[in-house]
Scaffold this motif. Structure first.
Motif, PDB file in Angstrom:
ATOM      1  N   HIS A 160     101.522 -91.647  29.037  1.00 10.87           N
ATOM      2  CA  HIS A 160     100.967 -89.973  29.400  1.00 10.87           C
ATOM      3  C   HIS A 160      99.554 -90.149  29.698  1.00 10.87           C
ATOM      4  CE1 HIS A 160      98.978 -86.317  27.072  1.00 10.87           C
ATOM      5  NE2 HIS A 160      97.500 -86.877  26.887  1.00 10.87           N
ATOM      6  N   HIS A 164      96.911 -87.698  33.217  1.00 12.89           N
ATOM      7  CA  HIS A 164      95.674 -87.228  32.948  1.00 12.89           C
ATOM      8  C   HIS A 164      94.748 -88.158  33.986  1.00 12.89           C
ATOM      9  CE1 HIS A 164      94.885 -85.297  29.379  1.00 12.89           C
ATOM     10  NE2 HIS A 164      95.863 -85.888  28.941  1.00 12.89           N
ATOM     11  N   SER A 205      89.598 -87.791  26.046  1.00 14.46           N
ATOM     12  CA  SER A 205      90.326 -87.113  25.780  1.00 14.46           C
ATOM     13  C   SER A 205      89.995 -87.435  24.086  1.00 14.46           C
ATOM     14  CB  SER A 205      90.998 -87.346  25.578  1.00 14.46           C
ATOM     15  OG  SER A 205      92.198 -88.698  24.981  1.00 14.46           O
ATOM     16  N   ASP A 404      96.009 -81.088  27.483  1.00 12.59           N
ATOM     17  CA  ASP A 404      97.860 -81.566  27.661  1.00 12.59           C
ATOM     18  C   ASP A 404      98.530 -80.565  27.880  1.00 12.59           C
ATOM     19  OD1 ASP A 404      96.850 -84.587  26.081  1.00 12.59           O
ATOM     20  OD2 ASP A 404      97.538 -83.989  24.592  1.00 12.59           O
TER      21      ASP A 404
HETATM   22 ZN    ZN Z   1      95.676 -85.939  26.535  1.00  5.13          ZN
END
Ligand code: ZN
Ligand code: KG4
Length: 440
Positions: A160, A164, A205, A404
């Motif tokens: 993930h 980003h 985040s 996201d």
């Molecule tokens: Zn994230």
């Protein structure tokens, strides 16, 4: 090639279909469709994300969202009443129940869909396997495995955080080309650009605060991280102290921005007579000063737990131990000083990292990258630090793609697939949810 991307690491169920062309070293991407089903309204009632509740929501939403995403990419093709899924598919569907034994709700929605649609022209499926909430990650992984098994489509596990890092690529918005059948929504087209390495990535985040050295495409080293709370988490917790809704980042930011504008006039006048920088000046004009934790720690780590506690103590002092509620002015002043403190540490430490590693380009990603003050201060710092021989550039994703989404998972997974020209099977051990997966 066409790639389906799946993201379920926290509280957004996100799916995207990307078309990827060109050389493996410099692929070009078109987003044929992308959707995000946000659970914010649900979690807002409780002030945070409950993993079990989030998992149930993902399981409930993912199949209808998949049908919508296929349809918007013009990849949804129904079987006619006379046609049936082929024999192999029938056999596989009967075994799907075992594969999805922990995802009963998803299974019950998926089987009727698979029985009425043709195999879509999708060449690979990218799915987030970590970091994030393990119960929610499993929903995406099991969904990807089910599609892979039924339709023989290779899978690409994606970190993930790499999504980003690469989200800044999704920039230019173009209309759908007229030659091809235009999908319902506008196609976002972009490509891997020329980037000077090493670059630095700042990832901010709700779960992460990291400075990453990007040695090359796909080659990362985390050089700094938070030792306690993430910056987004601190925004959310301070917002809760100010009675602002979840997630608090955008609300704190809006309040701070308003407060900043209100003081702009006085500030401008004072700046005329002052040689200090904007940040230093704001510090002096605040009624109170919050700490800038670890600003001079000599490494690239962060700490946001003390800052949050300092806000809590300040509120207690102001209200005589919570004997009264905060006034709107007090809330605005707290939001402004908190945002100034949180962002100042991020900006100064990131610039130090840029200098130490001789990086010219800064890539910013993660939900807090949507923050206007962070954007303005980083751009200002880069401009101020430029010399005749060294130009600093900062690149951000669009605000929409800072939080996201599945486009960023498609970029990371697509780039990987183009490089290797193969994915993994649905049985691969690589398809295991890893809550603390590191970027390396
Ligand atoms: Zn994230
Ligand atoms: O990347 P993201 O969508 O999810 C995680 O992977 O954590 O980031 C969500 C975080 C939340 O903490 C939210 O409050 C924060 O990003 N955020 C912001 C802003 N927009 C979202 N923080 C500060 N200013 C914003 N404008």
């Amino acid at each position: 090639m066409k790639l389906l991307a799946i993201e379920t690491s926290c509280d957004e169920t996100a799916l995207a279909i990307l078309k990827i062309k060109g050389p493996a070293t410099k692929p070009a991407f078109s987003v044929l469709s992308h959707n995000v089903a946000s659970q914010i309204a649900l979690h807002a009632q409780y002030g945070g994300v409950f993993p079990a509740m989030a998992k149930r929501e993902h399981a409930k939403n993912i199949v209808p969202l998949f049908e919508k995403t296929l349809s918007e990419a013009n990849l949804l093709s129904l079987l006619s009443q006379k046609q049936h899924p082929d024999k192999l598919q029938y056999v596989r569907m009967s075994r799907l129940e075992k594969l999805l034994e922990r995802e009963r709700e998803m299974y019950e929605q998926l089987v009727p869909l698979l029985s009425r649609i043709k195999k879509p022209k999708i060449d690979a499926i990218a799915v987030t396997t970590g970091p994030g909430l393990e119960p929610t990650l499993w929903v995406g992984i099991n969904f990807a495995r089910a599609l892979s098994y039924i339709w023989d489509i290779p899978l690409v596990p994606v970190n993930h955080m790499e999504g980003h890092v690469l989200s800044f690529l999704a920039q230019s918005k173009k209309k759908a080309s007229t030659k091809e059948q235009a999908p319902k929504n506008n196609v976002l087209e972009f490509g891997v650009c020329d980037l000077e390495f090493p670059a630095i990535s700042l990832l901010v985040s709700g779960g992460h605060t990291e400075i990453v050295l990007v040695k090359d495409w796909g080659k990362y080293k985390v050089i700094g991280h938070t030792v306690d709370d993430a910056v987004g988490e601190a925004f959310d917790k301070v917002a809760r102290m100010l009675d602002l809704p979840y997630p608090g980042g955008p609300h704190i930011s809006a309040l701070a921005e308003m407060s900043r504008k209100n003081t702009e006039h006085t500030q401008n006048n004072a700046e005329k007579n002052s040689s200090t920088s904007t940040i230093d000046y704001r510090l002096k004009t605040s009624d109170f000063v919050l700490p800038r934790p670890m600003l001079h720690s000599g490494d690239f780590n962060f700490s946001y737990s003390g800052l949050k506690t300092a806000v809590l103590y300040h509120i207690r002092n102001l209200t005589g131990g919570n004997k009264r509620t905060l006034t709107d002015e007090e809330k605005s002043a707290i939001a402004l000083e908190f945002e100034n403190a949180a962002i100042e540490v991020l900006v100064k430490k990131t610039m130090k990292a840029m200098k130490k590693y001789g990086a010219s380009t800064l890539l910013v990603g993660g939900g807090v990258a949507a923050n206007s003050h962070l954007r303005n201060e980083l751009a200002r710092m880069c401009k101020e630090t430029n010399t005749d021989t060294h130009t600093y550039t900062v690149l951000f994703p669009t605000r929409e793609l800072s939080t996201d989404n599945a486009i960023m998972i498609g970029i990371a997974g697509g780039a990987e697939y183009m490089k290797k020209k193969k994915g993994v099977k649905y049985t691969s051990k690589k398809l295991t949810a890893k809550g603390n997966m590191a970027l390396s």
